[in-house]
Write an enzyme that holds these catalytic residues in place. Structure first.
Site, PDB file in Angstrom:
ATOM      1  N   ASP A 167      -6.092   3.428  13.051  1.00  0.00           N
ATOM      2  CA  ASP A 167      -4.786   3.843  12.927  1.00  0.00           C
ATOM      3  C   ASP A 167      -4.779   5.296  11.904  1.00  0.00           C
ATOM      4  OD1 ASP A 167      -3.438   1.882  13.952  1.00  0.00           O
ATOM      5  OD2 ASP A 167      -3.489   0.701  12.169  1.00  0.00           O
ATOM      6  N   ARG A 183       1.641   3.902  16.739  1.00  0.00           N
ATOM      7  CA  ARG A 183       1.437   5.150  15.955  1.00  0.00           C
ATOM      8  C   ARG A 183       1.884   6.475  16.177  1.00  0.00           C
ATOM      9  NH1 ARG A 183       1.275   1.391  12.297  1.00  0.00           N
ATOM     10  NH2 ARG A 183      -0.184  -0.030  12.277  1.00  0.00           N
ATOM     11  N   SER A 235      -3.940  -9.112   6.841  1.00  0.00           N
ATOM     12  CA  SER A 235      -3.401  -7.663   6.977  1.00  0.00           C
ATOM     13  C   SER A 235      -2.670  -7.775   8.493  1.00  0.00           C
ATOM     14  CB  SER A 235      -4.473  -6.529   6.982  1.00  0.00           C
ATOM     15  OG  SER A 235      -4.094  -5.596   7.603  1.00  0.00           O
ATOM     16  N   ASP A 242       0.892  -1.255   0.063  1.00  0.00           N
ATOM     17  CA  ASP A 242      -0.090   0.107   0.012  1.00  0.00           C
ATOM     18  C   ASP A 242       0.985   1.310   0.293  1.00  0.00           C
ATOM     19  OD1 ASP A 242      -2.292  -1.335  -0.105  1.00  0.00           O
ATOM     20  OD2 ASP A 242      -2.740  -1.157   2.000  1.00  0.00           O
TER      21      ASP A 242
HETATM   22  N1  ARG Z   1      -7.216  -3.301  15.345  1.00  0.00           N
HETATM   23  C1  ARG Z   1      -6.046  -2.969  15.995  1.00  0.00           C
HETATM   24  C2  ARG Z   1      -5.997  -1.440  16.395  1.00  0.00           C
HETATM   25  O1  ARG Z   1      -6.797  -0.792  16.129  1.00  0.00           O
HETATM   26  C3  ARG Z   1      -4.926  -3.249  15.195  1.00  0.00           C
HETATM   27  C4  ARG Z   1      -4.881  -2.600  13.925  1.00  0.00           C
HETATM   28  C5  ARG Z   1      -3.982  -2.974  12.907  1.00  0.00           C
HETATM   29  N2  ARG Z   1      -3.434  -2.113  11.891  1.00  0.00           N
HETATM   30  C6  ARG Z   1      -3.106  -2.483  10.682  1.00  0.00           C
HETATM   31  N3  ARG Z   1      -2.986  -1.474   9.858  1.00  0.00           N
HETATM   32  N4  ARG Z   1      -3.252  -3.622  10.295  1.00  0.00           N
HETATM   33  O2  ARG Z   1      -5.061  -1.184  17.340  1.00  0.00           O
END
Ligand code: ARG
Length: 406
Positions: free
Chosen positions: A125, A96, A177, A15
């Site tokens: 995110d 993040r 993912s 991506d």
């Molecule tokens: N659901 C989790 C969170 O919001 C994991 C997110 C994983 N992110 C990703 N871009 N695959 O913290």
């Protein structure tokens, strides 16, 4: 005239690799790729740096932030026993804000007008990246090429092929993912979207299945100072190393798998699979040591704050004022969390089998014992119980006078 610059949080994956070209084409900007190593087990930082350039970035920056991630992000989360919905140790939510910090730094250093991330519009995110940027650099723009573009995976691959963008092999293979760092690994998508379907074994990388775990339990002794782990089995090591070492040991016993339905900030319920061997083991041990070292009013209040703390991190408010204020409380609460915890790793669980504190525990054998040496004055209990029950006794008398009650 040179074009405005945008610093993109670059993972080296599909991506963000195609996002570079897309932003150049559609936003008329120059892209600075910024990859941050938070312990996701990146192959080679130099290689990612080169990949950023190969994908069309004008500049490519890589940051080894493993120690910083451990000391400034994992550490406070551990002191707070932070688990969203009581289950999820905030793996992605913790990385993040650190990535944002570096994006903003690089933006300043390269004179960029904004930062960008490769998140879709469906997750948490995007919120963490953008709200984090608002906190650290309210003047910077944020761009979300993947969200705006709305490409499917196959279309991204076609786009890359048409333009000769080198696609990382891994992204072609994995049906899931994945996001990963020192605190754990997350998996979504594919078959996992059916909440009834048991996760296939190929989802997991950092843990063995409990049924395949060794038949012999393994014990690890974790020593804490001021609420943070400082050694494993008597061997002192920096936090980043300790977390990585413990992660491998606990993962080999199948510790740390989490399968949950999660409430995302954007309103979606999602099915998530996590592997967090070190996080689960350390939080389990830390909580236990707190039970030994915290005075009971403080302990109870801390438990109440922990959920709030986890939630605010999950919701992208890391750089906000409540986090800072709660940190002050949590640090103070951890001042006397000193001692050792024995944890048994066995077939998917991390179980505390002993704890001690040479100088900070509040456990008193003289008070607790039912044997010889009992110093607890039981005669005091009589008056205590009477006073404790007095409000209820008074209430019960009134209830009776009104002809109610049992
Ligand atoms: N659901 C989790 C969170 O919001 C994991 C997110 C994983 N992110 C990703 N871009 N695959 O913290």
């Amino acid at each position: 005239m040179s074009k405005p610059r945008v610093v993109l949080a670059y993972s080296g994956g599909l991506d963000t690799s195609v996002a570079i070209e897309w932003m150049k084409e559609h936003k008329d900007v120059d892209v600075v790729a910024c990859a941050v190593d938070v312990g996701q087990g990146v192959d080679d930082l130099d290689e990612i740096k080169q990949r950023g350039l190969d994908c069309g970035a004008v500049e490519s920056v890589v940051v080894d932030a493993k120690a910083e991630f451990a000391d400034e992000f994992i550490a406070p989360a551990l002191k707070a026993n932070a688990m969203y919905m009581g289950k999820y140790p905030l793996v992605s939510a913790l990385s993040r804000p650190l990535i944002v910090k570096h994006l903003v730094r690089v933006a300043r250093e390269t004179g960029a007008a904004g930062v960008a991330h490769g998140c879709t519009g469906k997750g948490n995110d995007q919120v963490r990246f953008e709200v984090g940027t608002m906190c650290l650099a309210p003047d910077l723009d944020t761009m979300a090429p993947i969200r705006e573009w709305g490409l499917t995976r196959d279309a991204s691959i076609d786009y890359a092929n048409e333009r000769g963008i080198p696609i990382p092999i891994k992204s072609k293979e994995s049906p899931y993912s994945i996001d990963e760092n020192a605190w754990g690994r997350t998996a979504e998508c594919g078959i996992l979207e059916d909440p009834w379907a048991q996760p296939p074994s190929d989802v997991f990388e950092r843990t063995v299945d409990a049924t395949d775990a060794p038949d012999t339990p393994e014990e690890v002794v974790i020593a804490f100072r001021n609420g943070l782990p400082v050694s494993l089995d008597g061997q002192a090591m920096p936090l980043a190393e300790l977390v990585a070492t413990l992660d491998a040991r606990a993962g080999a016993h199948g510790v740390g798998r989490i399968d949950m339905i999660e409430d995302r900030l954007v309103g979606i319920k999602s099915r998530e699979i996590y592997e967090c061997p070190a996080a689960i083991t350390l939080i389990t041990a830390h909580r236990d040591l707190e039970d030994l070292c915290l005075e009971q009013e403080l302990a109870e209040h801390k438990r109440a704050e922990e959920g709030r703390y986890a939630q605010l991190i999950y919701n992208g408010l890391w750089w906000g004022p409540l986090k800072k204020a709660l940190d002050a409380f949590i640090d103070e609460a951890n001042r006397y969390v000193n001692g050792e915890v024995r944890v048994q790793l066995y077939k998917g669980s991390a179980t505390v089998v002993g704890r001690r504190s040479a100088d900070s525990g509040l456990y008193s054998l003289e008070m607790a014992t039912y044997d010889e040496g009992d110093q607890f004055d039981q005669t005091l209990a009589e008056g205590f119980v009477k006073l404790w029950g007095l409000p209820l006794k008074t209430w019960a008398a009134r209830t009776k006078a009104h002809g109610e009650g049992l």
